[in-house]
Each structure stands twice: as C-alpha cells, then as structure tokens.
Enzyme design. Structure first.
Site, short mmCIF file in Angstrom:
data_model
loop_
_atom_site.label_atom_id
_atom_site.label_comp_id
_atom_site.label_asym_id
_atom_site.label_seq_id
_atom_site.Cartn_x
_atom_site.Cartn_y
_atom_site.Cartn_z
N ASN A 105 66.70 2.18 66.11
CA ASN A 105 67.37 2.82 67.24
C ASN A 105 67.43 1.88 68.45
O ASN A 105 68.41 1.87 69.19
CB ASN A 105 66.69 4.14 67.62
CG ASN A 105 67.13 5.27 66.71
OD1 ASN A 105 68.23 5.79 66.86
ND2 ASN A 105 66.30 5.62 65.73
N MET A 150 55.49 7.13 68.71
CA MET A 150 54.75 8.24 68.09
C MET A 150 53.50 8.60 68.88
O MET A 150 52.39 8.60 68.36
CB MET A 150 54.41 7.89 66.64
CG MET A 150 55.64 7.53 65.82
SD MET A 150 56.98 8.75 65.96
CE MET A 150 56.79 9.56 64.39
N ARG A 151 53.71 8.94 70.16
CA ARG A 151 52.58 9.21 71.03
C ARG A 151 53.03 10.20 72.10
O ARG A 151 54.16 10.11 72.59
CB ARG A 151 52.19 7.87 71.67
CG ARG A 151 50.89 7.79 72.33
CD ARG A 151 50.49 6.34 72.53
NE ARG A 151 50.09 5.74 71.26
CZ ARG A 151 48.94 6.00 70.64
NH1 ARG A 151 48.07 6.82 71.17
NH2 ARG A 151 48.65 5.44 69.48
N LEU A 152 52.16 11.15 72.44
CA LEU A 152 52.51 12.12 73.48
C LEU A 152 52.48 11.43 74.85
O LEU A 152 51.60 10.62 75.13
CB LEU A 152 51.50 13.27 73.49
CG LEU A 152 51.76 14.44 72.54
CD1 LEU A 152 50.64 15.47 72.68
CD2 LEU A 152 53.11 15.09 72.82
N ILE A 153 53.45 11.76 75.68
CA ILE A 153 53.49 11.20 77.03
C ILE A 153 52.60 12.08 77.92
O ILE A 153 52.73 13.30 77.95
CB ILE A 153 54.94 11.19 77.58
CG1 ILE A 153 55.88 10.42 76.63
CG2 ILE A 153 54.99 10.61 78.98
CD1 ILE A 153 55.55 8.97 76.42
N ASN A 198 63.95 11.44 74.50
CA ASN A 198 63.43 11.21 73.14
C ASN A 198 64.49 11.57 72.11
O ASN A 198 65.35 12.42 72.36
CB ASN A 198 62.18 12.09 72.92
CG ASN A 198 61.54 11.85 71.55
OD1 ASN A 198 61.43 10.71 71.10
ND2 ASN A 198 61.13 12.92 70.90
N GLY A 226 62.32 0.14 64.81
CA GLY A 226 63.17 -0.18 65.95
C GLY A 226 64.66 -0.20 65.66
O GLY A 226 65.43 -0.83 66.40
N HIS A 264 64.67 12.81 68.03
CA HIS A 264 63.80 13.36 66.98
C HIS A 264 64.64 13.70 65.75
O HIS A 264 65.71 14.30 65.88
CB HIS A 264 63.07 14.60 67.51
CG HIS A 264 62.10 15.15 66.51
ND1 HIS A 264 60.87 14.55 66.27
CD2 HIS A 264 62.20 16.18 65.65
CE1 HIS A 264 60.25 15.23 65.31
NE2 HIS A 264 61.03 16.22 64.93
C1 GAR Z 1 63.60 7.85 64.21
O1 GAR Z 1 64.07 8.56 63.09
C2 GAR Z 1 63.19 8.80 65.32
O2 GAR Z 1 64.01 9.94 65.38
C3 GAR Z 1 61.79 9.16 64.92
O3 GAR Z 1 61.23 7.94 64.50
C4 GAR Z 1 62.27 7.16 63.88
C5 GAR Z 1 62.21 5.75 64.41
O4 GAR Z 1 63.10 4.89 63.70
N1 GAR Z 1 61.06 9.76 66.01
C6 GAR Z 1 60.17 10.75 65.88
O5 GAR Z 1 59.86 11.22 64.81
C7 GAR Z 1 59.60 11.28 67.19
N2 GAR Z 1 58.78 12.43 66.97
P1 GAR Z 1 63.42 3.45 64.24
O6 GAR Z 1 62.07 2.79 64.55
O7 GAR Z 1 64.10 2.74 63.10
O8 GAR Z 1 64.27 3.57 65.45
#
Ligand code: GAR
Length: 187
Positions: free
Chosen positions: A14, A90-93, A107, A12, A109
């Site tokens: 982000n 980490m789940r498809l919508i 999203n 979390g 990535h």
């Molecule tokens: C982030 O790096 C995000 O870009 C990635 O998960 C991480 C979450 O970090 N998302 C994906 O890979 C989506 N396919 P956080 O929990 O510290 O925000």
C-alpha cells in the site's frame, strides 16, 4: 502538497501504491517519512528504493508505550508531517499520538468494518464463510479498527481460498486508498 507519513509493519504494497500516486501527480501529496515498528519489514526496502526517509522505532526499545509514541511524534515533527497514513501498521495508536494528530490519522483495513476487525481479517472472513468481504478506509480513534468510515468497497470471497481472496483485496486497496485520500485532502 499534503505532507504524509506512512506507518507500516509489513510488506508495504500500500505504501508503494500511494508513493506511485504521489509521484504521478494523481495524489497532490508527498510521503515525507516512513515509520515502522519492525526492523525486518519489507517496507524498509521499498522506502529506500523510493528515496523516502525511513525510521525504525521498536516499542521494546522504549520504557513505555508513551515513550515510544513521543519518539514517533518527534520524528513526525522533524519532517513536518501533517497526516498519518496507516498502511498495515499492526499496532494500536495511543492517546498521545491521537491528540498530536486529531482527526488526521487514516487507516485501511481488509474487511467491511465493523466485521472482522483486528489481525488476519481476510482469514477471519474466509473461515467464517461469508461470501462478500471488502476494504474499509477510516479515520483512526482509540479503538481497534473503529473510527468514522470514509469509504468501503466490497470484494467477493474466493471460497476457502484466503490467498486468492487476499490478492483481490490488495488490488482494491491500492486503488481505494489513493482515491479516498484524494477526496479527503480536497476538503
Ligand atoms: C493490508 O491488507 C491492510 O489492509 C492490512 O495490512 C495489509 C498490509 O499490506 N491492515 C490491517 O489489517 C490493519 N488492521 P501491505 O503491507 O502490503 O500494504
């Protein structure tokens, strides 16, 4: 203020960056709810500390993906969510959630899409030996990390070092996400 729900499955960081941007008035928005599919996700602690309501909805508690998504939609409606912000979810919508929020799901990535979609994008980039990877913010469609790109920023790969590369990527994510949302919400 734009009413956002943040979806996260993990740490979390982000979420915290966006919550801070809202609190400091940098982003004219409010995180009205956090939704996670993982009862052990650290984002739950972060949301509690920020005094933002958090709901855990585990897919296995429901008979189908559709039922899971309808529980999500009910939660979003109750909090009058306008935008869904995926931050390490980490789940498809699925179809029902997509049609409840058409072009209103974003999203982030950790790669320059369309390279390295899916899980462990940073590890994939380091293993592949690319010299530059990065961050993409995009609108969500039915695919895995597909959908119209809103913004991208390049990040140099630290050769053979996924950990240092991840650190550099996260630092970029925490700035790029709020800046992209700011532009998006101004439209
Ligand atoms: C982030 O790096 C995000 O870009 C990635 O998960 C991480 C979450 O970090 N998302 C994906 O890979 C989506 N396919 P956080 O929990 O510290 O925000």
């Amino acid at each position: 203020k734009v009413r956002m729900a943040v979806f996260a499955s993990g740490s979390g960081s982000n979420f915290t960056a966006l919550e801070q941007a809202c609190r400091e008035g940098e982003l004219h928005a409010e995180i009205v709810h956090v939704i996670t599919d993982k009862p052990e996700a650290y984002v739950i602690e972060r949301a509690k500390q920020a005094k933002i309501p958090v709901t855990v909805l585990q897919p296995k508690a429901f008979v189908s993906k559709q039922a899971h998504e309808h529980a999500i939609i009910d939660t979003l409606r109750a909090s009058e969510t306008e935008w869904i912000i995926l931050a390490g979810y980490m789940r498809l919508i699925g179809h029902d959630l997509l049609s409840a929020y058409p072009s209103r799901i974003v999203n982030i990535h950790p790669s320059l899409l369309p390279s390295f979609p899916g899980k462990d994008a940073i590890g994939q980039a380091v293993d592949h030996g690319v010299k530059v990877t990065g961050v993409t913010v995009h609108l969500v469609d039915a695919g895995m990390d597909t959908g119209p790109i809103l913004s991208q920023e390049a990040v140099r790969v630290v050769e053979g070092d996924a950990e240092s590369t991840a650190e550099a990527i996260h630092a970029v994510e925490h700035v790029l996400y709020k800046e992209t949302l700011k532009l998006l919400f101004e439209q």
